[in-house]
Design an enzyme around this catalytic site. Structure first.
Site, PDB file in Angstrom:
ATOM      1  N   ASP A  82      74.382  30.116  31.742  1.00 57.22           N
ATOM      2  CA  ASP A  82      73.881  30.287  33.003  1.00 57.22           C
ATOM      3  C   ASP A  82      72.250  30.738  32.448  1.00 57.22           C
ATOM      4  O   ASP A  82      71.860  31.527  31.721  1.00 57.22           O
ATOM      5  CB  ASP A  82      74.421  31.678  33.750  1.00 57.22           C
ATOM      6  CG  ASP A  82      74.278  31.214  35.210  1.00 57.22           C
ATOM      7  OD1 ASP A  82      73.443  31.171  35.784  1.00 57.22           O
ATOM      8  OD2 ASP A  82      75.246  31.726  35.790  1.00 57.22           O
TER       9      ASP A  82
ATOM     10  N   HIS B 230      81.768  32.129  41.873  1.00 59.91           N
ATOM     11  CA  HIS B 230      81.647  33.517  41.911  1.00 59.91           C
ATOM     12  C   HIS B 230      80.847  34.082  42.900  1.00 59.91           C
ATOM     13  O   HIS B 230      80.721  35.328  43.123  1.00 59.91           O
ATOM     14  CB  HIS B 230      80.930  34.072  40.456  1.00 59.91           C
ATOM     15  CG  HIS B 230      79.670  33.536  40.326  1.00 59.91           C
ATOM     16  ND1 HIS B 230      79.393  32.280  39.972  1.00 59.91           N
ATOM     17  CD2 HIS B 230      78.515  34.423  40.350  1.00 59.91           C
ATOM     18  CE1 HIS B 230      77.997  32.366  40.057  1.00 59.91           C
ATOM     19  NE2 HIS B 230      77.504  33.587  40.316  1.00 59.91           N
ATOM     20  N   ASP B 231      80.066  33.289  43.693  1.00 64.43           N
ATOM     21  CA  ASP B 231      79.383  33.929  44.817  1.00 64.43           C
ATOM     22  C   ASP B 231      80.068  33.714  46.223  1.00 64.43           C
ATOM     23  O   ASP B 231      79.461  33.925  47.118  1.00 64.43           O
ATOM     24  CB  ASP B 231      77.932  33.256  44.957  1.00 64.43           C
ATOM     25  CG  ASP B 231      76.870  33.768  43.743  1.00 64.43           C
ATOM     26  OD1 ASP B 231      77.340  34.848  43.324  1.00 64.43           O
ATOM     27  OD2 ASP B 231      76.280  32.960  43.428  1.00 64.43           O
TER      28      ASP B 231
ATOM     29  N   ASP C  36      70.191  29.536  37.553  1.00 65.80           N
ATOM     30  CA  ASP C  36      70.212  30.528  38.905  1.00 65.80           C
ATOM     31  C   ASP C  36      69.059  30.594  39.743  1.00 65.80           C
ATOM     32  O   ASP C  36      67.836  30.801  39.168  1.00 65.80           O
ATOM     33  CB  ASP C  36      70.429  31.898  38.109  1.00 65.80           C
ATOM     34  CG  ASP C  36      70.761  32.893  39.054  1.00 65.80           C
ATOM     35  OD1 ASP C  36      71.868  32.846  39.825  1.00 65.80           O
ATOM     36  OD2 ASP C  36      70.235  34.019  39.278  1.00 65.80           O
TER      37      ASP C  36
ATOM     38  N   GLU D 263      70.772  25.877  40.906  1.00 60.39           N
ATOM     39  CA  GLU D 263      71.360  26.554  42.129  1.00 60.39           C
ATOM     40  C   GLU D 263      70.547  26.326  43.374  1.00 60.39           C
ATOM     41  O   GLU D 263      69.296  26.977  43.002  1.00 60.39           O
ATOM     42  CB  GLU D 263      71.680  28.134  41.806  1.00 60.39           C
ATOM     43  CG  GLU D 263      72.303  28.651  43.153  1.00 60.39           C
ATOM     44  CD  GLU D 263      72.349  30.087  42.958  1.00 60.39           C
ATOM     45  OE1 GLU D 263      73.217  30.730  43.495  1.00 60.39           O
ATOM     46  OE2 GLU D 263      71.379  30.817  42.440  1.00 60.39           O
TER      47      GLU D 263
HETATM   48  C1  NOJ Z   1      72.800  33.566  42.045  1.00 58.87           C
HETATM   49  C2  NOJ Z   1      74.079  34.100  41.369  1.00 58.87           C
HETATM   50  O1  NOJ Z   1      74.924  33.177  41.252  1.00 58.87           O
HETATM   51  C3  NOJ Z   1      74.459  35.330  42.173  1.00 58.87           C
HETATM   52  O2  NOJ Z   1      75.810  35.998  41.489  1.00 58.87           O
HETATM   53  C4  NOJ Z   1      73.288  36.347  41.682  1.00 58.87           C
HETATM   54  O3  NOJ Z   1      73.895  37.631  42.571  1.00 58.87           O
HETATM   55  C5  NOJ Z   1      72.118  36.082  42.187  1.00 58.87           C
HETATM   56  N1  NOJ Z   1      71.886  34.571  41.930  1.00 58.87           N
HETATM   57  C6  NOJ Z   1      70.920  36.810  41.634  1.00 58.87           C
HETATM   58  O4  NOJ Z   1      71.024  36.357  40.105  1.00 58.87           O
END
Ligand code: NOJ
Length: 514
Positions: free
Chosen positions: A55, A286-287, A157, A211
């Site tokens: 990441d 994970h989000d 990210d 992302e």
């Molecule tokens: C996206 C990440 O996937 C997430 O987990 C994070 O909280 C935010 N970006 C900030 O880095």
């Protein structure tokens, strides 16, 4: 063929946001081990023909990174311009929205130098100043460091947000209050991505996946069109908000979500890459909460079938599937009752924000049972021993009590388990080029229960039927010249008569048509 493993947040971090606040980009978080452990992991994975994608969290760092510790010391510190500062004598900076701030403001006042700094995420995640060439050089050097070690790519990210108009004007009217859309269109974003490609990515045999926060079907090609030489893939968020109340934080819309909207989104994104480029597909990470709870049905009666059905969807679309660990077991949301059980800054700070505003906390907690990120972050369930065999220590989140039943060891023994279904689907996808590259065609668009489509390549065609409902549902299979060959079925029964199939709740069928 290589498998890919995407490993998140292993860098040194005080863990304000589960590792997305990095204090040393060349160090391994002590909770995970040492650099020696990392090197061994990478070597072991390569020996097993598994690739490792790290990441890249470079929209922001941790406030504990030495760059920020220096930056905040004085207005003349050499690191001052590594971050975005707004001197207080200029007045209050114009509003910027922060995802994790209790007041929703991305500007934090720092008395040491009488100035505000920018943080799109938590106040412990100050945004790096990409407009400063020194910052970009630091980041590129760090990428070299990891690529020289042999890592196989980066998941980037919130990369869409790195460039900022540093005059920080009021939000332009054309964004109609939509900060995310604004953040994703910074003035030099594509210049920086091209530069990164030219200086780093093009020098190695690696993959990059963005992302794509705020990226739309209109802007997607700017990131991944091969001729532009920027990134390889991106993942979008359009599907993720489906069924949430507009403008509300991960709150379920009591009207529910419609399958036709779901189909519309994924069909539209398929068409974006139909002629050029390549897409991605995911239903969990994970989000996100657990895939089966959010998109299937985690009632005991339906959990297995609907998990398998969703796996069938992910592995039969024309896109690279990003499959989140634990979903292959059908792990479901833990559904915490109390705020004290949560560890995620997103949930905790939103709760505090509501508390300050006198909002409805019970309603919020109810919604979080479905939508909170911590649901997807509970320890992995290996077996029925203590802590599901995940750790002998104390896990940072409670283990889902269903681990006694839902775990790898139990599913290994059962040929019909969710895990073994996942394996079969992976093998099938790999063996049928039409499932990877074939043209996608949506059938019966307005059907609210069944998602049906075909994948066709070189005169070969596979029909995918997914019953997203709890009812027995009839579907007419398009006429074919030969006999129907069922390639995959996620449940034990099969009912086809005269080309009419009666699908069981959450049944998934793959049928060869040609
Ligand atoms: C996206 C990440 O996937 C997430 O987990 C994070 O909280 C935010 N970006 C900030 O880095």
């Amino acid at each position: 063929m290589f498998e890919c493993l995407h490993s998140t947040h292993v860098f040194t971090s005080p863990n304000d946001d589960n590792g997305y606040d990095i204090s040393d980009y060349r160090g391994i978080m002590k909770e995970f081990g040492t650099m020696k452990d990392f090197d061994e992991l990478l070597k072991g994975m390569h020996q097993r023909k598994i690739k490792l994608v790290l990441d890249l969290v470079v929209n922001h760092s941790s406030d504990e990174h030495v760059w920020f510790r220096e930056s905040r010391k004085s207005r003349t510190n050499p690191y001052r311009n590594y971050y975005h500062w707004w001197n207080a004598e200029k007045g209050k900076p114009s509003h910027r929205y922060s995802f994790f701030d209790v007041e929703g403001s991305a500007w934090k006042y720092d008395s040491t130098t009488d100035a505000y700094y920018l943080h799109y995420f938590s106040e412990k995640q100050p945004d790096l100043n990409w407009e400063n060439p020194k910052v970009r050089k630091e980041i590129y050097d760090m990428m070299h460091f990891w690529f020289k070690k042999g890592v196989d790519g980066f998941r980037m990210d919130v990369i869409s947000a790195i460039s900022k108009d540093t005059t920080f004007p009021e939000l332009p009217a054309k964004y109609k209050g939509d900060y995310i859309a604004y953040y994703a269109e910074g003035p030099y974003l594509h210049k920086y991505l091209k530069e990164m490609n030219e200086k780093i990515l093009s020098k190695y045999d690696v993959i990059s996946v963005a992302e794509g926060l705020g990226v739309t079907t209109e802007t997607a090609h700017k990131f991944v069109d091969q001729e532009r030489k920027e990134l390889d893939m991106l993942y979008h968020f359009e599907g993720m908000g489906l069924g949430y109340l507009p403008g509300q934080f991960r709150q379920m819309d009591p009207k529910g979500k419609s399958l036709t909207d779901f189909k519309k989104i994924y069909s539209k994104w398929d068409s974006v890459f139909a002629k050029k480029g390549w897409g991605t597909i995911y239903l969990g990470n994970h989000d996100q909460p657990r895939m089966v709870t959010r998109w299937g049905n985690d009632a005991p009666k339906y959990r297995e079938a609907s998990s398998k059905m969703l796996t069938t969807f992910l592995l039969t679309m024309r896109a690279t599937p990003y499959y989140y660990f634990g979903d292959e077991l059908g792990m479901n949301n833990i559904k915490f009752d109390k705020i004290e059980d949560y560890r995620d800054i997103e949930t905790i700070n939103y709760y505090r924000k509501l508390q300050n505003e006198g909002g409805d906390l019970d309603y919020f907690l109810q919604g979080q049972k479905i939508s909170a990120r911590d649901n997807g972050r509970t320890p992995f369930q290996w077996d029925d021993s203590k802590n599901a065999g995940f750790t002998k220590g104390k896990p940072w989140l409670k283990v889902n009590p269903n681990y006694k039943k839902i775990n790898v060891a139990a599913q290994e023994k059962d040929p019909d388990s969710v895990l073994n279904y996942f394996r079969k689907m992976v093998r099938l996808r790999k063996s049928l080029p039409e499932l990877i590259y074939g043209k996608y065609e949506l059938l019966d668009r307005d059907n609210e229960k069944v998602y049906a489509y075909t994948r066709a390549l070189n005169k070969k065609k596979v029909l995918v039927l997914l019953n997203f409902s709890t009812s027995l549902t009839k579907f007419e299979i398009p006429k074919t010249s030969g006999s129907l060959n069922v390639l995959m079925n996620n449940i034990a029964s099969l009912n086809i008569k005269n080309n009419i199939v009666t699908l069981e709740p959450y049944q998934a069928l793959l049928i060869r048509l040609k």
